[in-house]
Scaffold this active site. Structure first.
Site: not given
Length: 277
Positions: A6, A96
Protein backbone atom coordinates in the site's frame (compact mmCIF):
# COMPACT_ATOMS: atom_id res chain seq x y z
CA UNK A 1 3.34 -16.38 -1.22
CA UNK A 2 1.76 -13.33 -2.85
CA UNK A 3 3.07 -9.97 -1.66
CA UNK A 4 1.33 -6.65 -2.20
CA UNK A 5 1.94 -3.10 -1.01
CA UNK A 6 0.00 0.00 0.00
CA UNK A 7 1.16 3.53 -0.83
CA UNK A 8 -0.42 6.94 -0.39
CA UNK A 9 -0.51 9.94 -2.75
CA UNK A 10 1.70 12.97 -2.11
CA UNK A 11 0.33 15.64 0.20
CA UNK A 12 1.71 18.39 -2.02
CA UNK A 13 0.96 18.63 -5.73
CA UNK A 14 4.62 19.10 -6.54
CA UNK A 15 5.71 15.80 -5.00
CA UNK A 16 4.60 13.42 -7.73
CA UNK A 17 8.15 12.67 -8.86
CA UNK A 18 8.91 11.30 -5.40
CA UNK A 19 5.68 9.29 -5.36
CA UNK A 20 6.49 7.83 -8.76
CA UNK A 21 9.97 6.87 -7.54
CA UNK A 22 8.40 5.07 -4.57
CA UNK A 23 6.05 2.95 -6.67
CA UNK A 24 8.74 2.25 -9.26
CA UNK A 25 11.05 0.90 -6.56
CA UNK A 26 8.25 -1.17 -5.06
CA UNK A 27 7.29 -2.54 -8.46
CA UNK A 28 10.81 -3.99 -8.76
CA UNK A 29 9.83 -6.53 -6.08
CA UNK A 30 7.15 -7.85 -8.47
CA UNK A 31 4.18 -7.61 -6.11
CA UNK A 32 0.79 -9.05 -6.99
CA UNK A 33 -0.55 -5.50 -6.78
CA UNK A 34 0.06 -2.04 -5.29
CA UNK A 35 -2.88 -0.24 -3.71
CA UNK A 36 -3.19 3.54 -3.50
CA UNK A 37 -5.06 5.21 -0.66
CA UNK A 38 -7.75 7.86 -0.99
CA UNK A 39 -8.13 11.01 1.12
CA UNK A 40 -11.04 11.55 3.50
CA UNK A 41 -14.13 12.42 1.51
CA UNK A 42 -12.24 11.93 -1.74
CA UNK A 43 -9.89 14.85 -1.08
CA UNK A 44 -7.05 13.17 -2.98
CA UNK A 45 -9.04 11.34 -5.63
CA UNK A 46 -7.19 12.91 -8.58
CA UNK A 47 -3.85 12.09 -6.97
CA UNK A 48 -4.97 8.51 -6.35
CA UNK A 49 -5.92 8.22 -10.02
CA UNK A 50 -2.58 9.61 -11.21
CA UNK A 51 -0.50 7.30 -9.00
CA UNK A 52 -2.64 4.24 -9.82
CA UNK A 53 -2.38 5.03 -13.52
CA UNK A 54 1.41 5.25 -13.25
CA UNK A 55 1.56 1.90 -11.44
CA UNK A 56 -0.52 0.17 -14.11
CA UNK A 57 0.59 1.89 -17.29
CA UNK A 58 4.24 2.70 -16.56
CA UNK A 59 5.29 0.12 -13.96
CA UNK A 60 3.24 -2.66 -15.57
CA UNK A 61 1.99 -3.73 -12.15
CA UNK A 62 -1.61 -4.26 -11.11
CA UNK A 63 -2.95 -1.13 -9.40
CA UNK A 64 -5.76 -1.13 -6.86
CA UNK A 65 -7.26 2.32 -6.32
CA UNK A 66 -8.95 2.92 -2.98
CA UNK A 67 -12.44 4.31 -3.45
CA UNK A 68 -14.38 5.74 -0.52
CA UNK A 69 -17.97 6.90 -0.47
CA UNK A 70 -18.64 8.78 2.77
CA UNK A 71 -18.28 12.17 1.09
CA UNK A 72 -19.41 11.30 -2.42
CA UNK A 73 -22.70 11.26 -4.30
CA UNK A 74 -23.70 8.48 -6.67
CA UNK A 75 -22.88 10.67 -9.68
CA UNK A 76 -19.42 11.40 -8.27
CA UNK A 77 -18.73 7.71 -7.77
CA UNK A 78 -19.79 7.02 -11.35
CA UNK A 79 -17.37 9.72 -12.49
CA UNK A 80 -14.54 8.22 -10.41
CA UNK A 81 -15.21 4.78 -11.90
CA UNK A 82 -15.22 6.17 -15.44
CA UNK A 83 -11.92 7.94 -14.83
CA UNK A 84 -10.31 4.78 -13.52
CA UNK A 85 -11.57 2.74 -16.46
CA UNK A 86 -10.29 5.38 -18.89
CA UNK A 87 -6.80 4.90 -17.41
CA UNK A 88 -7.12 1.08 -17.52
CA UNK A 89 -7.15 0.87 -13.72
CA UNK A 90 -9.69 -1.91 -13.30
CA UNK A 91 -9.37 -2.82 -9.61
CA UNK A 92 -10.65 -0.87 -6.61
CA UNK A 93 -10.69 -1.31 -2.86
CA UNK A 94 -14.21 -0.21 -1.90
CA UNK A 95 -14.38 1.46 1.52
CA UNK A 96 -16.81 3.64 3.40
CA UNK A 97 -13.95 5.91 4.44
CA UNK A 98 -13.46 8.30 7.33
CA UNK A 99 -15.73 11.27 7.84
CA UNK A 100 -13.93 14.46 6.79
CA UNK A 101 -13.28 16.71 9.77
CA UNK A 102 -15.02 19.64 8.11
CA UNK A 103 -18.14 17.71 7.07
CA UNK A 104 -21.20 19.16 8.93
CA UNK A 105 -23.66 16.80 10.63
CA UNK A 106 -26.39 17.69 8.15
CA UNK A 107 -24.30 16.58 5.19
CA UNK A 108 -23.02 13.48 6.97
CA UNK A 109 -26.50 12.36 7.97
CA UNK A 110 -27.79 12.89 4.41
CA UNK A 111 -24.98 10.98 2.67
CA UNK A 112 -26.01 8.74 -0.20
CA UNK A 113 -23.82 5.80 0.82
CA UNK A 114 -24.12 4.63 4.42
CA UNK A 115 -21.94 1.53 4.37
CA UNK A 116 -19.18 0.03 2.24
CA UNK A 117 -21.69 -2.62 1.15
CA UNK A 118 -23.77 0.14 -0.46
CA UNK A 119 -20.72 1.27 -2.42
CA UNK A 120 -19.80 -2.28 -3.45
CA UNK A 121 -23.30 -2.93 -4.76
CA UNK A 122 -23.28 0.38 -6.66
CA UNK A 123 -19.88 -0.22 -8.28
CA UNK A 124 -20.90 -3.70 -9.37
CA UNK A 125 -24.11 -2.36 -10.93
CA UNK A 126 -22.58 0.67 -12.62
CA UNK A 127 -19.08 -0.31 -13.79
CA UNK A 128 -16.91 -3.15 -14.99
CA UNK A 129 -14.40 -2.73 -12.15
CA UNK A 130 -13.12 -5.61 -10.05
CA UNK A 131 -13.88 -4.96 -6.38
CA UNK A 132 -11.81 -5.73 -3.30
CA UNK A 133 -12.91 -4.98 0.26
CA UNK A 134 -11.50 -4.53 3.75
CA UNK A 135 -11.82 -7.00 6.60
CA UNK A 136 -10.95 -6.80 10.29
CA UNK A 137 -9.18 -9.63 12.16
CA UNK A 138 -10.01 -7.95 15.47
CA UNK A 139 -13.46 -6.72 14.38
CA UNK A 140 -14.39 -3.30 13.03
CA UNK A 141 -14.59 -0.91 15.96
CA UNK A 142 -18.23 -0.10 15.19
CA UNK A 143 -19.38 -3.72 14.89
CA UNK A 144 -21.33 -5.06 17.89
CA UNK A 145 -19.58 -8.45 17.69
CA UNK A 146 -17.13 -10.46 15.63
CA UNK A 147 -20.05 -12.55 14.37
CA UNK A 148 -21.83 -9.44 13.10
CA UNK A 149 -18.66 -8.21 11.45
CA UNK A 150 -18.09 -11.54 9.74
CA UNK A 151 -21.68 -11.48 8.47
CA UNK A 152 -20.95 -8.14 6.78
CA UNK A 153 -17.79 -9.63 5.30
CA UNK A 154 -19.84 -12.50 3.88
CA UNK A 155 -22.36 -10.00 2.48
CA UNK A 156 -19.52 -8.26 0.66
CA UNK A 157 -18.57 -11.55 -0.96
CA UNK A 158 -22.18 -12.18 -1.95
CA UNK A 159 -22.25 -8.73 -3.59
CA UNK A 160 -19.29 -9.64 -5.78
CA UNK A 161 -16.13 -8.82 -3.83
CA UNK A 162 -13.24 -10.83 -5.27
CA UNK A 163 -10.54 -10.39 -2.61
CA UNK A 164 -10.07 -8.92 0.86
CA UNK A 165 -7.28 -6.90 2.47
CA UNK A 166 -7.15 -7.08 6.24
CA UNK A 167 -6.65 -4.33 8.75
CA UNK A 168 -3.14 -4.39 10.23
CA UNK A 169 -2.50 -6.79 13.09
CA UNK A 170 0.51 -7.68 15.20
CA UNK A 171 -0.53 -11.04 16.63
CA UNK A 172 -0.73 -13.79 14.00
CA UNK A 173 -2.72 -16.00 16.33
CA UNK A 174 -5.60 -13.53 16.12
CA UNK A 175 -5.45 -13.60 12.33
CA UNK A 176 -5.55 -17.40 12.18
CA UNK A 177 -8.58 -17.47 14.50
CA UNK A 178 -10.29 -14.87 12.33
CA UNK A 179 -9.46 -16.80 9.17
CA UNK A 180 -10.91 -20.01 10.60
CA UNK A 181 -14.16 -18.25 11.51
CA UNK A 182 -14.40 -16.60 8.08
CA UNK A 183 -13.94 -19.88 6.22
CA UNK A 184 -16.45 -21.58 8.52
CA UNK A 185 -19.26 -19.27 7.38
CA UNK A 186 -18.52 -19.70 3.68
CA UNK A 187 -16.08 -16.88 2.92
CA UNK A 188 -13.95 -18.40 0.19
CA UNK A 189 -12.29 -15.43 -1.49
CA UNK A 190 -8.57 -14.69 -0.94
CA UNK A 191 -7.74 -12.75 2.22
CA UNK A 192 -4.50 -10.74 2.24
CA UNK A 193 -2.98 -10.33 5.69
CA UNK A 194 -2.21 -6.68 6.47
CA UNK A 195 1.22 -6.08 8.01
CA UNK A 196 2.43 -2.71 9.28
CA UNK A 197 6.17 -2.66 10.07
CA UNK A 198 6.62 -0.60 13.25
CA UNK A 199 9.95 1.12 12.68
CA UNK A 200 9.50 3.99 15.14
CA UNK A 201 7.85 4.28 18.54
CA UNK A 202 5.70 7.22 17.45
CA UNK A 203 3.76 4.93 15.11
CA UNK A 204 2.01 3.57 18.19
CA UNK A 205 0.38 6.95 18.68
CA UNK A 206 -0.68 7.39 15.06
CA UNK A 207 -1.40 4.49 12.73
CA UNK A 208 -1.73 1.82 15.40
CA UNK A 209 -4.00 3.73 17.76
CA UNK A 210 -6.25 4.75 14.87
CA UNK A 211 -6.56 1.17 13.64
CA UNK A 212 -7.53 -0.20 17.04
CA UNK A 213 -5.13 -3.11 16.60
CA UNK A 214 -4.00 -4.76 19.83
CA UNK A 215 -0.30 -4.75 20.67
CA UNK A 216 1.02 -8.06 22.05
CA UNK A 217 3.47 -8.06 24.94
CA UNK A 218 6.39 -9.09 22.76
CA UNK A 219 5.92 -5.99 20.61
CA UNK A 220 5.28 -3.61 23.50
CA UNK A 221 8.43 -4.92 25.23
CA UNK A 222 10.37 -4.34 22.04
CA UNK A 223 9.15 -0.75 21.81
CA UNK A 224 9.91 -0.11 25.47
CA UNK A 225 13.44 -1.42 25.00
CA UNK A 226 14.31 0.49 21.82
CA UNK A 227 12.07 3.58 21.75
CA UNK A 228 14.95 5.90 22.65
CA UNK A 229 17.30 4.46 20.03
CA UNK A 230 15.90 5.05 16.52
CA UNK A 231 18.38 2.77 14.72
CA UNK A 232 17.79 -0.17 17.04
CA UNK A 233 14.05 0.46 16.98
CA UNK A 234 14.08 0.39 13.19
CA UNK A 235 15.96 -2.89 13.05
CA UNK A 236 13.81 -4.51 15.75
CA UNK A 237 10.63 -3.42 13.97
CA UNK A 238 11.86 -4.80 10.67
CA UNK A 239 12.73 -8.13 12.29
CA UNK A 240 9.34 -8.33 14.02
CA UNK A 241 7.48 -7.75 10.74
CA UNK A 242 9.71 -10.25 8.92
CA UNK A 243 8.99 -12.87 11.59
CA UNK A 244 5.27 -12.23 11.23
CA UNK A 245 5.45 -12.64 7.47
CA UNK A 246 7.60 -15.79 7.68
CA UNK A 247 5.04 -17.36 10.00
CA UNK A 248 2.16 -16.35 7.74
CA UNK A 249 3.99 -17.88 4.81
CA UNK A 250 4.47 -21.14 6.68
CA UNK A 251 0.73 -21.19 7.39
CA UNK A 252 -0.04 -20.80 3.67
CA UNK A 253 -2.00 -17.54 3.79
CA UNK A 254 -3.39 -16.19 0.53
CA UNK A 255 -1.13 -13.14 0.55
CA UNK A 256 0.58 -10.50 2.67
CA UNK A 257 -0.21 -6.82 2.15
CA UNK A 258 2.50 -4.53 3.55
CA UNK A 259 1.52 -1.03 4.64
CA UNK A 260 4.72 0.56 3.37
CA UNK A 261 4.22 4.17 4.53
CA UNK A 262 5.90 5.02 1.18
CA UNK A 263 9.23 3.60 2.39
CA UNK A 264 10.62 1.10 -0.14
CA UNK A 265 13.71 0.61 2.05
CA UNK A 266 11.52 -0.96 4.73
CA UNK A 267 10.20 -3.48 2.21
CA UNK A 268 13.67 -4.22 0.90
CA UNK A 269 15.09 -4.79 4.38
CA UNK A 270 12.23 -7.14 5.29
CA UNK A 271 12.62 -9.13 2.09
CA UNK A 272 16.36 -9.44 2.65
CA UNK A 273 15.71 -11.00 6.05
CA UNK A 274 13.13 -13.35 4.58
CA UNK A 275 15.44 -14.26 1.72
CA UNK A 276 18.26 -15.08 4.10
CA UNK A 277 16.34 -17.68 6.08
Amino acid sequence: MNLSFEVFPPKKDGSFDTAFEVVERLAEYQPQFISVTYGAGGSKSKKTLEIASHIHNECRTMAVAHLTCVGNTRSEIVERCRELEAHNVMHVLALRGDRPKDMPDEQYNAREFIYATDLIRFIRENSGLHVMAACYPEKHFEAPSMEADLAVMKEKQDLGVEEYISQMFFDNRLFYEFLEKARAIGITKPIHAGIMPLTSAKQLGTSVSLSGSSVPKALSDLIAAYAENPEDMYQAGIEYAAAQIADLREHGVDGVHIYTMNKPKVVGDILRILGGE
